[in-house]
Write an enzyme that holds these catalytic residues in place. Structure first.
Site, short mmCIF file in Angstrom:
data_model
loop_
_atom_site.label_atom_id
_atom_site.label_comp_id
_atom_site.label_asym_id
_atom_site.label_seq_id
_atom_site.Cartn_x
_atom_site.Cartn_y
_atom_site.Cartn_z
N CYS A 1 7.98 -0.22 8.15
CA CYS A 1 7.20 -0.38 6.76
C CYS A 1 8.18 -0.82 5.59
CB CYS A 1 6.41 0.71 6.47
SG CYS A 1 5.39 0.55 4.95
N VAL B 1 0.95 -1.04 -0.15
CA VAL B 1 0.10 0.06 0.02
C VAL B 1 0.80 1.20 -0.19
CG1 VAL B 1 -1.74 1.27 1.32
CG2 VAL B 1 -2.00 -1.20 0.98
#
Lengths: 255, 304
Positions: free
Chosen positions: B131, B72
């Protein structure tokens, strides 16, 4: 519209033509189906497919007691779903997303265009429009007469023009080439493969009328939480599951 | 027997040990039709950055055996939007609302933390130094001890509330990173973020994700996560929050026994939007069956 987790049981499981499956589901608790709008979808837990994620399936029809789906056996999960028979249970999450526009002035002429399993949301949309006094016609394309057998479910509703790639039924050619599309329309609503939807959007643009299309980007949650199914729009990345699946093409970067 | 589910994570008191993981639960509101958010211990909202981010191009998701890859890339509307538009809707929630803070530079992390501190009542942030889906920042800070130390200590100076640091499993020794974060002032550690993975469409011979690689989550990663929680919890003195593939109360209890004080549920929220509440109920039921009066007694109760 409020979303629910629903335990359902398959009441009808009927195959049309070369593989499209019409499923009629009722709640196991016997209660009415919640309110659902045409063009919305549900997430279906296909336990037998041994996949992790639920599968987004368009709402074919909604009645007081039933939710109807149309499934094409394409991937692992949809192939497994097409083996479900009367009496089998399915867990459903929905209704999800935003559907097609339905608020039109009486007498508005709407052209519905479907391709393949993309006919699915157009049935409920057609019923909804007709009951509101809106004039609607359907142009539907598939490969062969056998593939197009699902049209039987539309009999008696409104003019439905069939197109086939091989000419074995109806008009031999693409939906955008069908003579019925040459008439005057005020709005075009489409569901089908992306190249077909883009061609329909061009047709609408040539007529100078708005078009709505139903997208089917890969999804995980279906709720607008994971942000996986985004479409690059004029407003940036928008979730197909939450902002769509139906979009006005004026928002999309298709041209 | 009444079970005490109260959970203490440092100076943070939760009504139970069940949280939901950042990026899988939106801002909680997406799930409000399915569960009563007030019944959760808390939820960690979507990774929040200083400026709005559009994230990575589609396709961002690929399902894999018992899991999924995502790329994402921290799409979010930015901290200002969170403070002005979203926070007012969450202010009265009984569950602890924890903000996952992400950034490309140390200054960005600090700026987000400062704004949250000045303009919201948020009591805890989760610092995302793990991330795998952004080119700069994110995991870059979480894969070296020096990187982790620099960003955690900078945010520690600015942020007075609870500071949870989310660790990456994509490292040689997660315990070394954990110790560095602890030394730099973290109040707790959450682990694991996603494992770097990749999937290929053999028909097109192209990667399934626009970014080629992505982060693997779901039940497939659970054994790796339990192992890392166990290793880290036995090394650090601050509380550990365990996550990675939790789908049931039984999974959650594994993490608690391995040394986690609380747990987060991530990918399985996509499969069953009410799983978090079911896990709360399942943990309570387990405690009752095992004569455990306080859920915190399960923390690290593993017998070896």
């Amino acid at each position: 519209m409020k979303k629910y987790e629903l335990e359902t049981v398959v009441r009808v499981s009927e195959r049309y033509g070369s593989g499209l499956l019409h499923l009629v589901l009722e709640r196991t608790d016997g209660k009415d189906m919640p309110e659902m709008a045409p063009g919305q979808f549900v997430e279906v837990a296909v336990d037998r497919a041994k996949v992790l994620l639920n599968r987004p399936i368009s709402i074919f029809n909604r009645t007081d007691k039933a939710l109807e789906l149309l499934v094409s056996p394409i991937g692992t999960a949809t192939k497994a779903l097409c083996e479900y028979v009367t009496g089998d249970r399915l867990r459903i999450i929905g209704p999800l997303g935003h559907g097609f526009s339905t608020q039109f002035a009486a007498g508005t002429r709407v052209l519905l265009m479907g391709g393949g399993v993309g006919i699915a949301p157009l049935y409920y949309q057609l019923r909804t429009l007709l009951s509101a006094g809106v004039k609607a016609e359907v142009v539907y394309g598939n490969r062969t007469a056998q593939d197009a057998e699902i049209c039987a479910l539309f009999s008696g509703l409104a003019p439905l023009h069939v197109c086939t790639d091989d000419g074995t039924a109806g008009f031999h050619g693409l939906v955008t080439q069908h003579p019925a599309t040459e008439g005057a329309f005020d709005f075009v609503q489409v569901c089908g493969p992306k190249p077909m939807m883009k061609a329909c959007a061009r047709l609408a643009a040539a007529k100078g009328v708005p078009a709505e299309v139903s997208l089917e980007n890969q999804m995980a949650c279906g709720l607008g939480a994971c942000l996986c199914c985004v479409e690059d729009s004029k407003d940036g990345n928008v979730c197909v599951c939450k902002n769509g699946p139906v979009f006005n093409t004026s928002l999309l970067k298709w041209q | 027997m009444a079970i005490d589910l109260t959970t203490h994570i440092g100076n943070l008191t939760l009504q139970n040990p069940v949280l939901t993981a950042s990026g899988t639960f939106g801002y909680g509101l997406e799930y409000a039709d399915f569960i009563d958010l007030d019944r959760l211990g808390g939820f960690v909202v979507k990774g929040t950055t200083l400026e709005p981010r559009q994230g990575n191009p589609y396709p961002r998701m690929a399902e894999t055996p018992s899991g999924m890859l995502n790329a994402v890339g921290l799409q979010n509307a930015g901290v200002e939007h969170f403070i002005e538009e979203t926070y007012p809707l969450l202010r009265d929630c009984k569950a602890e609302v924890i903000v996952n803070v992400s950034g490309a530079k140390i200054d960005d992390y600090v700026a987000v933390a400062e704004r949250l501190q000045e303009r919201t009542g948020i009591r805890a942030i989760e610092l995302n130094i793990s991330c795998p889906n952004v080119k700069q920042g994110g995991m870059a800070f979480g894969t070296t001890c020096a990187g982790a130390e620099s960003v955690v200590s900078a945010v520690r100076k600015a942020w007075k509330g609870h500071l949870m640091v989310k660790l990456s499993p994509n490292v040689t020794s997660i315990t070394d990173i954990a110790l560095a974060a602890e030394a730099a002032g973290a109040d707790s550690l959450s682990l694991i973020n996603t494992l770097m993975g990749m999937a290929i469409d053999i028909e097109t011979q192209r990667p399934k994700l626009s970014t080629v690689t992505g982060g693997l989550s779901g039940p497939a990663v659970k054994p790796v996560a339990v192992r890392m929680v166990w290793q880290v919890a036995s090394k650090v003195s601050i509380p550990v929050v365990g996550l990675g593939g939790i789908a049931t109360a039984a999974d959650a209890i594994e993490f608690l026994l391995a040394g986690a004080r609380a747990i987060q549920i991530g990918t399985y929220n996509f499969v069953d939007p009410s799983v978090s509440v079911k896990v709360v109920e399942g943990i309570e039921d387990y405690c009752r069956r095992h004569g455990v009066e306080k859920v915190e007694d399960l923390c690290g109760a593993l017998k070896i």
